[in-house]
Motif scaffolding. Structure first.
Motif, PDB file in Angstrom:
ATOM      1  N   ARG A  64     -59.695 -54.634  -9.023  1.00 51.12           N
ATOM      2  CA  ARG A  64     -59.989 -53.429  -8.238  1.00 51.12           C
ATOM      3  C   ARG A  64     -58.696 -52.706  -7.892  1.00 51.12           C
ATOM      4  NH1 ARG A  64     -58.724 -53.854  -2.846  1.00 51.12           N
ATOM      5  NH2 ARG A  64     -58.485 -55.966  -2.038  1.00 51.12           N
ATOM      6  N   SER A  65     -58.833 -51.435  -7.611  1.00 50.29           N
ATOM      7  CA  SER A  65     -57.695 -50.627  -7.183  1.00 50.29           C
ATOM      8  C   SER A  65     -57.217 -51.127  -5.833  1.00 50.29           C
ATOM      9  CB  SER A  65     -58.133 -49.163  -7.068  1.00 50.29           C
ATOM     10  OG  SER A  65     -57.176 -48.423  -6.351  1.00 50.29           O
ATOM     11  N   THR A  70     -65.801 -52.861  -3.894  1.00 52.54           N
ATOM     12  CA  THR A  70     -66.958 -52.021  -3.546  1.00 52.54           C
ATOM     13  C   THR A  70     -68.244 -52.852  -3.643  1.00 52.54           C
ATOM     14  OG1 THR A  70     -67.117 -51.285  -5.842  1.00 52.54           O
ATOM     15  CG2 THR A  70     -65.867 -49.902  -4.340  1.00 52.54           C
ATOM     16  N   GLU A 118     -53.054 -46.136  -7.901  1.00 53.20           N
ATOM     17  CA  GLU A 118     -53.401 -45.087  -8.870  1.00 53.20           C
ATOM     18  C   GLU A 118     -52.368 -43.962  -8.877  1.00 53.20           C
ATOM     19  OE1 GLU A 118     -57.627 -43.970  -8.126  1.00 53.20           O
ATOM     20  OE2 GLU A 118     -57.535 -45.833  -6.990  1.00 53.20           O
ATOM     21  N   TYR A 136     -53.743 -53.675 -12.064  1.00 54.47           N
ATOM     22  CA  TYR A 136     -54.578 -53.442 -10.865  1.00 54.47           C
ATOM     23  C   TYR A 136     -53.972 -54.114  -9.633  1.00 54.47           C
ATOM     24  CZ  TYR A 136     -58.373 -51.167 -13.371  1.00 54.47           C
ATOM     25  OH  TYR A 136     -59.111 -50.261 -14.088  1.00 54.47           O
ATOM     26  N   GLU A 157     -55.976 -49.392  -3.741  1.00 53.14           N
ATOM     27  CA  GLU A 157     -56.235 -48.326  -2.762  1.00 53.14           C
ATOM     28  C   GLU A 157     -57.564 -48.548  -2.039  1.00 53.14           C
ATOM     29  OE1 GLU A 157     -55.640 -44.325  -4.188  1.00 53.14           O
ATOM     30  OE2 GLU A 157     -54.109 -45.005  -5.590  1.00 53.14           O
ATOM     31  N   HIS A 158     -58.398 -49.435  -2.583  1.00 52.02           N
ATOM     32  CA  HIS A 158     -59.642 -49.775  -1.896  1.00 52.02           C
ATOM     33  C   HIS A 158     -59.370 -50.844  -0.840  1.00 52.02           C
ATOM     34  CE1 HIS A 158     -63.161 -47.736  -3.417  1.00 52.02           C
ATOM     35  NE2 HIS A 158     -62.806 -47.920  -4.685  1.00 52.02           N
TER      36      HIS A 158
END
Lengths: 379, 197
Positions: free
Chosen positions: B63-64, B71, B97, B92, B66-67
């Protein structure tokens, strides 16, 4: 279909998709289509496009199975599925920004979830297949109205909605001069929609004569083939009495032709996130204080966009992936009223087993191809 | 024209356009157009404030960063594997990003993935087939020549480059392998000669 690397796809057996979340449904695909933006994946331009992935974000089908949390759909319903995957409850969905849903794409925050559009858009398999997993089935899909033609319905899942959205972002007022770069499906629909919004003149630019012919016949547009002019921007200034267009719509995106260096460094060598030739022409062709609407798809990598010109001209730049479902009620009305017949742009119907030929034909622009449909179980 | 305040005249009036173009002006009133981004119209389709149930994580899902967290719903196509998977997971884990390195690593991993899968296919009953998988036969069945020539297409000007770009990496790899094999075959007899002396 599965992706096998740049310029290569084939048909193979994959495991049946399964319910992975209570809100999921499994849909048996009846019709899908290849979108111009699928070509960015096919050409290896979109980061994290994995070998083995199934593409396809424009499809309709029949609900085969629903998860325990699904209330609005049942087995046997014929549904149209918007290309955005969205939860309907996050900060963004609550504001109607379905394309920017924050709950469906762990791989990036800058883009939402899209069926069959790489892991950058969430890693979901797409609809160029016999079956597809549809998350949040209560939220995105809608049962196809009885009066609606199925080929019109599949056009509504992306291309028509996106073209209409492109015109909408142009904020067109009566008698505006609108120029659309790209006479592919989205460009054709954007041109047609500009008239609905009261444009006084609609101009379409492309280099493929058969697409320009369609723009004249389908979208009643004035057309120019940029390959016939030394400098299409100068020509645009001349035909607008040197003012420029009020609204320019980029309906091309990352695969733009028309500039050798940009094409080689971007589309071929992947050194940019896309070839922004069409976007730069839009920026240069619109009048000072005008609006540029970007419907062409671009990847997350940097691109050499003429931002200084946009700043100095005081342009309004508007863009997003289309929030498809928001467009549907109004577009349903236009179709029922006879103002739009979306399926008129479909040129080819390809059995799923011949999809490699379909991709090559669409990518190389052979045989007058404007919009190819993919038909699973055609035999 | 822009040198004076008057707008350039249109060749057709609104009435003429309304008569000629089906639906002209149907959405002239902006209220008839669907809402546009950044307007908060409370159009959410679910239950406001409700966080969706979580989908089970069957493997450590990349996952990014930035999360805040994974999700609640995500795609499960093509889990990372091999060298390409390691590159992807590193990208990742390490970069946001906002960093070019993130995307360049992912693009690099895509190329590695294509090679890994291509080589792996030779160990299966269905090796990659450049004829059927590129769809190149449609050049013969879909008017490859007449679609391109005499049509004023801009893309024809640079199509001569395509074979080099497609075949280039293969030719480079072949040249590299050839050079390594030649060097290896030259060095062996030399050693034997030295030993004989």
């Amino acid at each position: 279909m599965v992706y096998r690397g740049p310029y290569k796809v084939r048909v193979e057996e994959k495991d049946m998709p399964v319910i992975e979340h209570p809100g999921d449904a499994i849909v048996r695909v009846e019709l899908a289509s290849i979108c111009g933006s699928d070509l960015h994946l096919y050409h290896g331009m979109m980061p994290d496009t994995r070998v083995g992935m199934t593409f396809g974000h424009e499809f309709i089908g029949v609900v085969e199975e629903v998860g325990p949390g699904v209330r609005n759909l049942q087995r046997g319903d014929r549904v149209m599925v918007p290309f955005n995957i969205f939860c309907g409850t996050c900060w963004f969905c609550a504001r109607g920004l379905y394309a920017n849903c924050h709950n469906v794409n762990p791989n990036a925050t800058a883009v939402g979830g899209i069926y069959g559009y790489s892991h950058t858009c969430g890693g979901y398999d797409g609809g160029q297949a016999e079956f597809v997993r549809v998350p949040f089935a209560d939220v995105g899909p809608v049962v196809i109205p009885n009066w609606m033609d199925e080929e019109d319905a599949v056009m509504l899942t992306d291309a028509l909605a996106t073209g209409y959205f492109g015109a909408q972002l142009g904020d067109i007022v009566e008698n505006d001069v609108v120029v659309v770069f790209g006479a592919g499906p989205v460009g054709l629909y954007a041109a047609k929609s500009a008239w609905l919004m009261g444009a006084g003149r609609v101009i379409v630019i492309d280099h493929l004569e058969y697409r320009l012919e369609k723009a004249r016949a389908f979208a009643h547009a004035e057309t120019y083939n940029f390959a016939e002019y030394d400098d299409i921007v100068v020509h645009m200034k001349k035909v607008t009495d040197h003012l420029g267009a009020d609204v320019a719509i980029d309906a091309v995106g990352a695969e733009a032709d028309g500039n050798f260096i940009q094409h080689v460094t971007a589309a071929k060598l992947k050194l940019q996130g896309g070839s922004p030739v069409a976007l730069n022409w839009a920026i240069d062709s619109v009048r000072k204080g005008g609006t540029v609407s970007v419907m062409g798809a671009y990847g997350p990598m940097f691109s050499a966009v003429k931002f200084g010109d946009a700043m100095n001209k005081g342009l309004t730049l508007r863009m997003n992936q289309c929030h498809v479902k928001r467009q549907w009620p109004r577009l349903f009305e236009h179709i029922r009223a006879g103002y739009l017949k979306p399926s008129e742009i479909i040129t080819h119907r390809i059995p799923l087993e011949h999809i490699a030929e379909g991709y090559h034909m669409f990518s190389a622009k052979l045989d007058g191809c404007i919009k190819p449909l993919v038909v699973p179980n055609a035999g | 024209m822009p040198y004076t305040p008057e707008r350039p005249a249109l060749t057709e009036s609104s009435e003429q356009l309304r008569a000629r173009i089906p639906g002209w002006g149907a959405d002239l009133n902006r209220e008839d157009r669907p809402s546009v981004p950044k307007l908060d119209r409370g159009e959410g389709t679910g239950v406001p404030g409700e966080f969706p149930e979580r989908q089970p994580e069957k493997w450590p899902r990349e996952r990014s960063i930035e999360h805040k967290f994974l999700t609640p719903v995500f795609g499960t196509s093509c889990p990372p594997h091999g060298l390409s998977g390691a590159l992807r997971k590193y990208s990742y884990r390490k970069y946001s990003e906002g960093r070019a390195a993130h995307w360049l690593l992912l693009l690099g991993a895509d190329r590695v993935d294509a090679w890994e899968q291509h080589l792996r296919s030779f160990l299966t009953l269905r090796p990659d087939n450049p004829i059927t998988e590129t769809g190149v036969l449609s050049e013969f069945t879909r008017h490859g020549i007449s679609s391109r020539f005499g049509k004023k297409r801009a893309d024809v000007k640079h199509q001569w480059l395509d074979p080099f770009i497609v075949a280039g990496p293969w030719l480079l790899m072949a040249a590299l392998v050839w050079s390594v094999v030649r060097k290896a075959s030259r060095s062996r007899p030399a050693r034997r000669t030295e030993l004989a002396n």
